[in-house]
Design a protein around this motif. Sequence first.
Motif, PDB file in Angstrom:
ATOM      1  N   GLU A  20      65.752 -15.676  53.872  1.00 48.80           N
ATOM      2  CA  GLU A  20      65.569 -14.483  54.701  1.00 48.80           C
ATOM      3  C   GLU A  20      66.194 -14.686  56.080  1.00 48.80           C
ATOM      4  O   GLU A  20      66.860 -13.790  56.622  1.00 48.80           O
ATOM      5  N   ASN A  21      65.978 -15.862  56.665  1.00 48.28           N
ATOM      6  CA  ASN A  21      66.600 -16.161  57.954  1.00 48.28           C
ATOM      7  C   ASN A  21      68.119 -16.241  57.829  1.00 48.28           C
ATOM      8  O   ASN A  21      68.867 -15.755  58.689  1.00 48.28           O
ATOM      9  N   LEU A  22      68.573 -16.862  56.760  1.00 46.78           N
ATOM     10  CA  LEU A  22      70.007 -17.045  56.569  1.00 46.78           C
ATOM     11  C   LEU A  22      70.736 -15.721  56.349  1.00 46.78           C
ATOM     12  O   LEU A  22      71.896 -15.557  56.756  1.00 46.78           O
ATOM     13  N   LEU A  38      74.830 -25.487  62.369  1.00 46.57           N
ATOM     14  CA  LEU A  38      73.422 -25.881  62.388  1.00 46.57           C
ATOM     15  C   LEU A  38      73.195 -27.028  63.359  1.00 46.57           C
ATOM     16  O   LEU A  38      73.873 -28.065  63.292  1.00 46.57           O
ATOM     17  N   ALA A  39      72.210 -26.877  64.239  1.00 53.42           N
ATOM     18  CA  ALA A  39      71.857 -27.930  65.201  1.00 53.42           C
ATOM     19  C   ALA A  39      70.975 -28.969  64.514  1.00 53.42           C
ATOM     20  O   ALA A  39      69.785 -28.751  64.287  1.00 53.42           O
ATOM     21  N   LEU A  40      71.562 -30.103  64.189  1.00 56.49           N
ATOM     22  CA  LEU A  40      70.840 -31.130  63.452  1.00 56.49           C
ATOM     23  C   LEU A  40      69.739 -31.773  64.279  1.00 56.49           C
ATOM     24  O   LEU A  40      68.817 -32.375  63.721  1.00 56.49           O
ATOM     25  N   LYS A  41      69.795 -31.662  65.604  1.00 50.77           N
ATOM     26  CA  LYS A  41      68.713 -32.218  66.420  1.00 50.77           C
ATOM     27  C   LYS A  41      67.395 -31.514  66.136  1.00 50.77           C
ATOM     28  O   LYS A  41      66.324 -32.078  66.351  1.00 50.77           O
ATOM     29  N   CYS A  42      67.462 -30.298  65.629  1.00 50.80           N
ATOM     30  CA  CYS A  42      66.268 -29.526  65.302  1.00 50.80           C
ATOM     31  C   CYS A  42      65.842 -29.740  63.865  1.00 50.80           C
ATOM     32  O   CYS A  42      64.652 -29.884  63.568  1.00 50.80           O
ATOM     33  N   PHE A  43      66.808 -29.766  62.966  1.00 49.98           N
ATOM     34  CA  PHE A  43      66.486 -29.806  61.534  1.00 49.98           C
ATOM     35  C   PHE A  43      67.597 -30.530  60.794  1.00 49.98           C
ATOM     36  O   PHE A  43      68.737 -30.075  60.794  1.00 49.98           O
ATOM     37  N   ILE A  51      71.059 -24.905  50.210  1.00 50.56           N
ATOM     38  CA  ILE A  51      70.648 -23.526  50.476  1.00 50.56           C
ATOM     39  C   ILE A  51      71.384 -22.979  51.695  1.00 50.56           C
ATOM     40  O   ILE A  51      71.815 -21.820  51.722  1.00 50.56           O
ATOM     41  N   ILE A  52      71.559 -23.814  52.708  1.00 56.62           N
ATOM     42  CA  ILE A  52      72.068 -23.368  54.000  1.00 56.62           C
ATOM     43  C   ILE A  52      73.599 -23.284  54.035  1.00 56.62           C
ATOM     44  O   ILE A  52      74.177 -22.391  54.664  1.00 56.62           O
ATOM     45  N   GLY A  58      79.044 -25.040  59.492  1.00 61.06           N
ATOM     46  CA  GLY A  58      79.060 -26.476  59.691  1.00 61.06           C
ATOM     47  C   GLY A  58      77.843 -26.920  60.461  1.00 61.06           C
ATOM     48  O   GLY A  58      76.800 -26.256  60.464  1.00 61.06           O
ATOM     49  N   THR A  59      77.976 -28.063  61.144  1.00 60.95           N
ATOM     50  CA  THR A  59      76.852 -28.646  61.876  1.00 60.95           C
ATOM     51  C   THR A  59      77.298 -29.083  63.262  1.00 60.95           C
ATOM     52  O   THR A  59      78.484 -29.304  63.519  1.00 60.95           O
ATOM     53  N   THR A  60      76.321 -29.231  64.150  1.00 63.39           N
ATOM     54  CA  THR A  60      76.572 -29.803  65.460  1.00 63.39           C
ATOM     55  C   THR A  60      75.525 -30.870  65.719  1.00 63.39           C
ATOM     56  O   THR A  60      74.406 -30.796  65.213  1.00 63.39           O
TER      57      THR A  60
END
Length: 377
Positions: A20-22, A38-43, A51-52, A58-60
């Motif tokens: 739903e968020n995605l 995606l901020a990997l420091k959070c998750f 899923i994401i 990508g990621t940061t």
Amino acid sequence: MQDSSLKTPYFMIDEVKLVENLEKAKQLKEISGVKLVLALKCFSTWGVFDIIKPYLDGTTSSGPYEVKLGYETFGGETHAYSVGYSEADIIEVADICDKLIFNSQSQLQAYRHLVEGKASIGLRLNPGVSCAGQDLADPARKFSRLGVHADKIEPQLMEQLEGVMFHMNCENKCVDSFIRLLDDISAKFGSYLDKMSWVSLGGGVFFTWPGYELERLGETLKAFSEKHSVQLYLEPGEAIITKTTDLVVTVVDIVENEKKTAIVDSATEAHRLDTLIYDEPATIQESSEYGEHEYVIGSCSCLAGDQFCVANFEEPLKIGQRLHVMDSAGYTMVKLNWFNGLKMPSIYCRRENGQVEKLNEFDYSDFKRSLSQWSVS
């Protein structure tokens, strides 16, 4: 696998809520043209990256291990940032990142030669303004070490960059305040932005919050991108995983000292650290605003002030009863620690088909190995 058979404490990620968020993230990208990393420091729970990944670009990262994790398990664009790189860090990540963002001009000067020809080079700028609820998390706080302020910029160094990054929000749920920040950035840094190919506006924009003006945000981002002819990035963390995950705990004792305290088999100090750091009480799914029975939901750690919240319930709590600590994905699994030698929560995901998948579990050997390691010859 039934939830009742799982041993507490554990995290349960809900794929339906995550999607739903995605879907909101997808809508924002379509309106604005912004790219999301995606901020990997959070998750960083890479067991659900499948899923994401279809939704994000990508990621940061905030450190070298996160860079490697994003590169190995997520793919797409890999952004590398750190408040303070060592030379060894730069050498380790330069070959696997797409963008490398320095925090200071001194680090840019010292290590640029190690990155050139490998990754797009960026610099973090500090706009001096922000939307952050607490001083601890405010990038624009007094004496901030985060990024270069406008009056400290060395123009000749800016010529060596392809992009810049700002991070000036923390759980910003208001489009108007974000627009004000963008206007301020344009006024202070516009002449530099016009020469860049990309600009990251960081994270903390809570565009999945109920009632958030998503279309207006998208239109604002699109206008900013067109004004400065740059590819925009956002670095969502909480916006992606908010309200997707519960920390499930069990009441192991009930004690009374003027107030009743239900002690659970978990601790904020070890398993939900931001609850303690920011003094933001958790929410318990089973609680009731007008319930007659009030309890402190206390941790099983020895830290005197370690508690999840004060909550009311329709019925008295019982030893052995399970409680769901809601919205427990962000800044939890990435901050787990072994304080008091407590059992670390397992991590599960409930997939869209209802099946529960185990992503990880921990035991005494993990605790022991984290502190020392030796071999017997």
